[in-house]
Design an enzyme around this catalytic site. Structure first.
Site: not given
Ligand code: BG6
Length: 536
Positions: A64, A175, A205, A262, A267, A367
């Protein structure tokens, strides 16, 4: 640090000619956002300096916020300098790359913007020879995914590709893919109304991390591990993903998401799948994705009677992380002072198939924990007879070293590598047993730059290889598994007993100190089975 003007190209190794990307134009929705700056542009630029992009390409940023092409190029240059991992900035390369970057402000809910986008893409095709291949990268808040897909379809920019049609539209979806089972199915249906599955790239990722890609290689390119990779030899598996950071400026998102959505639902489930899957019949993308999904479908569903024994949630309170004072979650920006959102989750899963029946798989992610670390630890059974038991000599977990089991650890990050713990005789006149580890580290073994996940994943989407992307049925299976837990957590207040199960006395939030290893209930969940979390 590698200088980007003369980068050796590790990705080129083994990349056959037919696997080079064709000319393309990429539209990045949400190009003013954080992800574009931190991950996408640094990855695209890194691919460029490694000669992994075709000669003919263009990147069109959209969001935007009004800005000119030049402002976008300047912003992206700053981002590349700031966020490129192990790649020193090279001005001459940038000067060749930057003219392929464009920007148009637009409203992603308004069809007019898409008509303008279509005209711009036609223009870019003339200038850059992008041959009508379009990749639309959705890096916006998830609430915009459906409107964008619908409008891409209405404007004719994204359509199901017919066989043998030369030009392709593809869509990459970031995601979170849905918020629960129903919303993920709805999003999936919207995508499938417009595109066919090979045109859809659901990004996770973690699948792009080198260490994660190596799980399959380690298991199936060697012959000595697979025979012991099963219930006969494995006692249990622990998967940990610990972060020291809090929710930073993502409080609003995190209030909706929490640790389960999350990190775990996507993951960590990919890690579970890779570590537990059967060998695929080939490296065909569908063959490997089939095996990953089968694992999820074999996981025992949560049952109402035991759900509190199989799951623990936590929320961080005040504390010290790596020596610095950290505020409690409820005091973070955009977080409710009474929030019951979990910043930590731990689970016990069973995969009810022939290979894994009876082997607990423990997952934890949180976290503001003591250390940043992601690893998979395979703990093997103890020897059948403790011959050296009376000799002691422990250096490990108060267990005599002679009794401490073999553990194979895949270190996903940091200190990427693999280690194997085993017992050995300490030199000397008596038989003293010690636990030692054999270590492999990527850094020392290869000495080359490890490409960040986004580099590999973007390259694969350009090539059209979805192996390292999640397929529709993977997310469906994962959401199906977690839906009962999500509902259970939504309706039960932490600290109020549900009256069932052993671990009913979960304490109220916050229930773990920042800088600790999470709530004590998590330790209790393992101790029921006679296990303990690894001390990391
Ligand atoms: C993301 C989450 O997908 O992955 C984050 O939304 C998280 O909250 C992150 O911090 C962690 O990724 P990595 O590659 O640092 O383990």
């Amino acid at each position: 640090m590698v200088h980007s003007a003369m980068v050796e190209n590790p990705l080129m190794l083994g990349l056959p000619e037919e696997k080079r990307p064709e000319p393309f134009a990429m539209v990045i929705f949400g190009a003013h956002g954080d992800l574009c700056k931190r991950k996408l542009l640094p990855a695209i630029y890194a691919l460029y300096v490694q000669n992994l992009l075709p000669e003919n390409f263009a990147i069109l940023g959209q969001s935007r916020t009004e800005k000119t092409d030049q402002k976008f190029r300047d912003d992206m240059k700053e981002a590349v300098i700031k966020y490129s991992e192990d790649l020193e900035f090279d001005q001459a390369s940038w000067d060749r790359f930057a003219p392929s970057l464009y920007y148009r402000a637009g409203d992603s809910k308004n069809l007019e913007s898409y008509k303008e986008m279509k005209a711009t893409l036609a223009e870019l095709e003339k200038q850059h020879g992008t041959m009508g291949n379009h990749i639309f990268y959705l890096s916006t808040p998830p609430s915009l995914y459906m409107p964008i897909i619908t409008k891409l379809a209405e404007s004719g920019l994204a359509i199901a590709r017919k066989k043998n049609e030369p030009a392709w539209p593809r869509v990459v979806v970031e995601k979170p893919f849905g918020h629960d089972l129903a919303s993920s199915l709805e999003l999936d249906a919207t995508l499938h109304d417009v595109l066919s599955e090979p045109q859809i790239y659901r990004i996770d990722h973690y699948l792009g991390k080198e260490t994660v890609q190596n799980i399959m290689c380690f298991r199936f390119a060697n012959s000595i591990f697979e025979p012991i990779w099963n219930r006969e030899f494995v006692d249990h598996i622990q998967i940990t993903s610990a972060e020291t950071i809090g929710v930073e400026d993502r409080g609003a998102y995190y209030e909706e998401a929490g640790a389960l959505r999350d990190m775990i639902q996507n993951h960590l489930m990919q890690l579970v799948a890779l570590v537990a899957m059967e060998p695929p019949i080939s490296l065909d993308p569908e063959a490997t994705r089939d095996e990953r999904v089968k694992v999820l479908n074999a996981i025992r569903p949560f049952s109402a009677d035991t759900i509190d024994d199989f799951s623990v949630r936590g929320q961080y309170g005040e504390g010290y992380v790596l020596g610095d004072k950290a505020a409690r979650y409820r005091d973070e920006k955009n977080v409710s002072p009474e929030s019951t959102r979990e910043t930590y989750a731990a689970l016990k899963l069973y995969i009810d198939n022939w290979r894994w029946a009876g082997v607990p798989i423990y997952l934890r992610s949180g976290k503001r924990l003591a250390k940043r670390l992601t690893e998979i630890a395979i703990q093997f059974r103890k020897p059948p007879k403790m011959l050296f038991k009376q000799l002691g000599g422990s250096i490990y977990h108060n267990t005599p070293a002679s009794e401490s089991p073999n553990v194979l650890v895949m270190k996903i990050q940091p200190d990427d590598g693999i280690s194997l713990k085993f017992a050995t005789k300490q030199p000397g006149p008596t038989t003293q047993i010690r636990s030692l580890t054999m270590d492999f580290r990527y850094g020392t073994a290869f000495g080359s730059r490890t490409p960040p996940a986004y580099e590999r994943l973007i390259l694969d989407a350009l090539i059209g290889d979805p192996s390292l992307y999640a397929r529709s049925d993977f997310y469906e299976a994962s959401w199906k598994l977690y839906q009962p837990l999500i509902e259970h957590w939504e309706k039960s207040v932490p600290g109020k007993s549900t009256g069932k199960g052993y671990l009913v006395a979960h304490r109220p939030f916050p229930n773990y100190e920042s800088g600790s290893w999470g709530p004590q209930e998590s330790d209790e969940m393992l101790s029921i089975e006679g296990h303990t979390w690894r001390e990391l």
